[in-house]
Design a protein around this motif. Structure first.
Motif, PDB file in Angstrom:
ATOM      1  N   LYS A  76      47.651  41.202  49.085  1.00  0.00           N
ATOM      2  CA  LYS A  76      47.325  39.908  48.367  1.00  0.00           C
ATOM      3  C   LYS A  76      46.238  39.225  48.439  1.00  0.00           C
ATOM      4  O   LYS A  76      45.579  39.734  49.203  1.00  0.00           O
ATOM      5  N   ARG A 104      47.335  35.502  40.363  1.00  0.00           N
ATOM      6  CA  ARG A 104      46.883  36.806  40.214  1.00  0.00           C
ATOM      7  C   ARG A 104      48.211  37.587  39.757  1.00  0.00           C
ATOM      8  O   ARG A 104      47.881  38.436  38.973  1.00  0.00           O
ATOM      9  N   GLU A 105      49.293  37.412  40.134  1.00  0.00           N
ATOM     10  CA  GLU A 105      50.418  38.078  39.968  1.00  0.00           C
ATOM     11  C   GLU A 105      50.831  37.704  38.644  1.00  0.00           C
ATOM     12  O   GLU A 105      51.317  38.632  37.799  1.00  0.00           O
ATOM     13  N   PRO A 115      43.036  45.740  43.627  1.00  0.00           N
ATOM     14  CA  PRO A 115      43.878  46.852  44.012  1.00  0.00           C
ATOM     15  C   PRO A 115      43.811  47.230  45.731  1.00  0.00           C
ATOM     16  O   PRO A 115      42.971  46.830  46.192  1.00  0.00           O
ATOM     17  N   GLU A 141      47.359  33.362  44.453  1.00  0.00           N
ATOM     18  CA  GLU A 141      48.127  34.609  44.468  1.00  0.00           C
ATOM     19  C   GLU A 141      49.038  34.582  43.475  1.00  0.00           C
ATOM     20  O   GLU A 141      49.380  35.595  42.808  1.00  0.00           O
ATOM     21  N   ASN A 147      49.348  43.708  32.447  1.00  0.00           N
ATOM     22  CA  ASN A 147      49.619  44.784  33.193  1.00  0.00           C
ATOM     23  C   ASN A 147      48.339  45.496  33.599  1.00  0.00           C
ATOM     24  O   ASN A 147      47.686  46.682  33.303  1.00  0.00           O
ATOM     25  N   ILE A 148      47.649  44.649  34.448  1.00  0.00           N
ATOM     26  CA  ILE A 148      46.266  45.155  35.035  1.00  0.00           C
ATOM     27  C   ILE A 148      46.043  44.916  36.674  1.00  0.00           C
ATOM     28  O   ILE A 148      47.204  44.020  36.978  1.00  0.00           O
ATOM     29  N   THR A 149      45.544  45.465  37.244  1.00  0.00           N
ATOM     30  CA  THR A 149      45.532  45.224  38.591  1.00  0.00           C
ATOM     31  C   THR A 149      44.205  44.686  38.924  1.00  0.00           C
ATOM     32  O   THR A 149      43.144  44.994  38.892  1.00  0.00           O
ATOM     33  N   LEU A 150      44.225  43.295  39.495  1.00  0.00           N
ATOM     34  CA  LEU A 150      42.965  42.532  39.958  1.00  0.00           C
ATOM     35  C   LEU A 150      42.623  42.724  41.222  1.00  0.00           C
ATOM     36  O   LEU A 150      41.530  42.370  41.433  1.00  0.00           O
ATOM     37  N   SER A 205      48.575  39.816  36.363  1.00  0.00           N
ATOM     38  CA  SER A 205      48.591  41.402  36.548  1.00  0.00           C
ATOM     39  C   SER A 205      49.838  41.542  35.799  1.00  0.00           C
ATOM     40  O   SER A 205      49.814  42.759  35.256  1.00  0.00           O
ATOM     41  N   ASN A 206      51.108  40.755  35.880  1.00  0.00           N
ATOM     42  CA  ASN A 206      52.246  41.077  35.201  1.00  0.00           C
ATOM     43  C   ASN A 206      52.137  40.989  33.499  1.00  0.00           C
ATOM     44  O   ASN A 206      52.611  41.659  32.718  1.00  0.00           O
TER      45      ASN A 206
END
Length: 410
Positions: free
Chosen positions: A366, A345-346, A358, A342, A353-356, A349-350
């Motif tokens: 999460k 993933r964060e 949704p 997790e 700037n992508i959403t792995l 994503s940060n």
């Protein structure tokens, strides 16, 4: 048993030398391949186990663990005082349900109404959810509790009113017409699953029985257990007490979904195991080249009296050590990645700037992960067994070399 000579020769063969360049590359790739195969398998199994657990928790959160539906006679609640079942039950409620249609401005929508007594409503786990909005003790006879998604669809909020239409009819001057009743929205719940939030609403049990012309004897008994996951044994226990009624559990209602998840998990295990098998075949290549490079050494060992079984042990141990060490390193990688998946993933994503993952698709906020020790043991055993099997052929080949020819032509 492994002799001291066999150990020394094995570790000598494992040491890298400059002239063994290509052999070292194969050994390294064998190690990396098996490690990654084991790690990926552990990560995928952990995520799938975590997803299943989260899904179970959400389903158990808005469904009763076991429901007893009467066929003819009213449910006998005194049976719940028996010690065998009393100690396992967390609480119980009476309920009923029926399908209705919402009439709101120009919008009509089918919905499932579930009825509970006012005193039982605040016992439900879905009502104890921190995302619940409204009064938990306000399920009066003219009020309704709807899901968050349904409130968005209808564009309503707390205190607004909606009209519900029942399939039961009422006689009027113009003939029989479906029953209609206005309800005030007293609360909004959020189960975490949009399908449930948009298609289910709660009303007072007495209002539901009047609305659908139900009899008091047709009330269902909902049982909530301290351990909802061990549901099959608990269902069998309840069935023994209520053998004249229809008994079903949350697992029965969602059996196709969990069957699909089980099949998917097993298929993924088989597919990802192929990674380990392919990587293990590199050990055959590495050991075969090692046998070729050590032909002279094998001849010398045989000429001083080393037995064929010792030669087999030496090359067998080389393959097993590579495979076993790679397996344990893969376990370390897989467990570490599963624990911090997790956070990774964060970070990704940060950073990009992508959403792995949704939330609107997976219904989870999460990335779930649950490390399962039996799964890790199974993966480890399979990996080591594959390594053992692929190490046998090169070891046997080394033992069959003729020592005279080996020394003569090398």
């Amino acid at each position: 048993m492994i002799s001291q000579l066999e150990k020394e020769v094995t570790f000598r063969f494992l040491k890298t030398r400059k002239k063994d360049g290509f052999l070292n590359v194969i050994s390294i790739f064998s190690f990396i391949g098996i490690s990654l195969g084991v790690a990926v398998l552990i990560i995928v199994m952990s995520v799938m186990n975590g997803f299943r657990t989260e899904l179970v928790n959400k389903i158990v959160g808005f469904n009763s663990h076991i429901t007893v539906k009467p066929y003819t006679n009213k449910i006998n609640l005194k049976k719940l005082n028996e010690n065998k079942i009393k100690d396992k039950i967390k609480y119980y409620t009476l309920s009923n349900s029926g399908e209705s249609v919402i009439l709101n401005n120009n919008l009509t929508k089918g919905i499932l109404l579930r009825g509970y007594l006012k005193s039982d409503f605040d016992k439900l786990d879905i009502i104890k959810n921190e995302n619940f909005i409204g009064n938990r003790n306000s399920l009066n006879e003219d009020s309704v509790s709807i899901g968050r998604e349904l409130s968005f669809i209808l564009n309503v909020d707390l205190g607004d009113s909606i009209v519900l239409m029942s399939p039961s009819s009422v006689d009027t001057i113009v003939g029989s017409l479906p029953k209609q009743k206005k309800f005030i929205i007293s609360s909004i719940f959020d189960s975490g699953l949009s399908d449930f939030d948009s298609n289910v609403a709660f009303i007072n049990l007495k209002s539901l029985e009047e609305f659908f012309d139900y009899e008091l004897e047709k009330r269902n008994l909902e049982l909530y257990f301290k351990d909802p996951k061990n549901i099959e044994k608990q269902k069998e226990l309840v069935q023994n007490f209520y053998n004249e009624d229809y008994v079903y559990s949350w697992a029965d209602l969602n059996s196709p979904l969990f069957s699909a998840l089980k099949v998917e998990r097993n298929v993924m295990f088989i597919i990802l195991s192929l990674i380990i098998i392919v990587a293990a075949f590199n050990i055959i290549s590495g050991l075969t080249i090692l046998v070729k490079n050590k032909t002279k050494d094998i001849g010398i060992l045989k000429s001083i009296g080393v037995l064929n079984k010792s030669i087999i042990k030496i090359f067998f141990l080389v393959g097993v050590i590579i495979g076993t060490s790679a397996t344990f390193f893969g376990i370390f990688l897989g467990v570490a990645f599963s624990i911090y998946i997790e956070n990774l993933r964060e970070l990704l994503s940060n950073t990009f700037n992508i959403t792995l993952f949704p939330e609107e698709i997976y219904f989870l906020s999460k990335m779930p992960s649950e490390i399962n020790i039996p799964s890790i043991i199974l993966i480890s055993v399979c990996s080591i067994l594959i390594t053992i099997l692929v190490s046998i052929f090169p070891a046997m080949k080394a033992a069959r070399l003729d020592p005279i020819k080996s020394i003569k032509y090398e």
